[in-house]
Design a protein around this motif. Structure first.
Motif, short mmCIF file in Angstrom:
data_model
loop_
_atom_site.label_atom_id
_atom_site.label_comp_id
_atom_site.label_asym_id
_atom_site.label_seq_id
_atom_site.Cartn_x
_atom_site.Cartn_y
_atom_site.Cartn_z
N UNK A 97 -1.88 -3.51 -3.79
CA UNK A 97 -1.70 -2.95 -2.45
C UNK A 97 -2.88 -3.20 -1.52
N UNK A 98 -2.58 -3.12 -0.25
CA UNK A 98 -3.59 -3.24 0.81
C UNK A 98 -4.11 -1.85 1.13
N UNK A 99 -4.95 -1.34 0.23
CA UNK A 99 -5.48 0.01 0.40
C UNK A 99 -6.80 0.08 -0.37
N UNK A 100 -7.72 0.86 0.14
CA UNK A 100 -9.00 1.02 -0.54
C UNK A 100 -8.79 1.68 -1.89
N UNK A 101 -9.65 1.35 -2.83
CA UNK A 101 -9.59 1.96 -4.14
C UNK A 101 -9.91 3.44 -4.04
N UNK A 102 -9.29 4.25 -4.90
CA UNK A 102 -9.59 5.67 -4.95
C UNK A 102 -8.82 6.52 -3.96
N UNK A 103 -7.75 5.96 -3.36
CA UNK A 103 -6.93 6.70 -2.40
C UNK A 103 -5.64 7.14 -3.09
N UNK A 104 -5.25 8.38 -2.88
CA UNK A 104 -3.98 8.90 -3.38
C UNK A 104 -2.89 8.50 -2.39
N UNK A 105 -1.97 7.63 -2.81
CA UNK A 105 -0.97 7.15 -1.85
C UNK A 105 0.46 7.55 -2.18
N UNK A 106 0.83 7.80 -3.41
CA UNK A 106 2.15 8.32 -3.76
C UNK A 106 3.30 7.73 -2.98
N UNK A 107 3.97 8.56 -2.17
CA UNK A 107 5.13 8.10 -1.39
C UNK A 107 4.75 7.55 -0.01
N UNK A 108 3.46 7.48 0.30
CA UNK A 108 3.07 6.84 1.56
C UNK A 108 3.50 5.38 1.52
N UNK A 109 3.91 4.85 2.66
CA UNK A 109 4.49 3.50 2.69
C UNK A 109 3.40 2.45 2.88
N UNK A 110 2.61 2.23 1.84
CA UNK A 110 1.48 1.31 1.86
C UNK A 110 1.99 -0.12 1.68
N UNK A 111 1.39 -1.05 2.41
CA UNK A 111 1.81 -2.46 2.35
C UNK A 111 1.18 -3.17 1.15
N UNK A 112 1.72 -4.34 0.84
CA UNK A 112 1.22 -5.17 -0.26
C UNK A 112 -0.09 -5.85 0.13
N UNK A 113 -0.85 -6.28 -0.87
CA UNK A 113 -2.13 -6.94 -0.62
C UNK A 113 -1.93 -8.41 -0.25
N UNK A 114 -3.04 -9.06 0.06
CA UNK A 114 -3.02 -10.49 0.40
C UNK A 114 -2.65 -11.35 -0.81
#
Length: 193
Positions: free
Chosen positions: A11-28
């Motif tokens: 995912x395209x999100x910083x490490x250590x973040x609780x994301x669960x059902x948040x609609x986080x995008x895929x990584x590069x």
């Protein structure tokens, strides 16, 4: 029924973040990881493709469907979503008050984060989905793109395991887990392939 579960890609999100059902995008790395999953699935034929509606799963399902010739056959199902962490969504795990987190972590099967859901609730919706597709796809091979929490919950269900301690089982991004439901005793063929 044969069931292949695919965890979404990184995912395209910083490490250590609780994301669960948040609609986080895929990584590069998405296209590289998609190609890896396609390679793992190339010898398989599927009769149906289901996905969590969250974009990290849906994008992978679209890529797999295109490669497998199922482009118009993806069925999104909200029951396949990750655990809902409520007020903890998109917070750094280290910012969640330690005493509240510790209470939840000791009994996440029956306790929920504030305004979230319990792991037992996640498992119940996963089992509901599983029972429905078993009836609909008896004797077929079904591909499901979902989340690590849901895969763990379904493994626990098949193995009659308690939910406590289930997070000791690591589910890799873009990994495959296969289950078979032929006869009375379901089997897990492999995890994290």
């Amino acid at each position: 029924m044969k069931l292949t579960l695919v965890r979404h890609t990184s995912l395209q999100i910083a490490e250590g973040i609780c994301y669960g059902q948040s609609d986080v995008d895929v990584s590069a790395n998405f296209h590289h990881e998609l190609a890896s999953v396609q390679q793992k699935l190339q010898a398989d034929a599927f009769h149906a493709l289901y996905t969590s509606p969250l974009q990290r799963c849906h994008k992978l399902a679209l890529g797999l469907a295109h490669g497998l010739g199922h482009a118009g056959d993806i069925q999104a199902d909200v029951r396949l979503k990750e655990l809902h962490f409520g007020e903890w969504e998109m917070q750094a795990w280290n910012d969640i008050p330690r005493e509240r987190f510790d209470v939840w972590a000791k009994n996440y099967a029956e306790l929920s984060p504030p305004q979230g859901e319990t792991f037992a609730q996640l498992q119940a919706r996963g089992v509901d989905f599983l029972q429905e597709i078993q009836a609909r796809h008896a004797g077929e091979h079904v591909l499901v793109v979902t989340h690590g929490g849901m895969i763990r919950a379904l493994i626990a269900h098949v193995l009659n395991m308690q939910l406590k301690g289930l997070f000791r089982l690591h589910i890799d991004y873009a990994s495959l887990t296969r289950m078979e439901f032929f006869g009375e005793i379901p089997k897990i063929t492999f995890v994290n392939r």
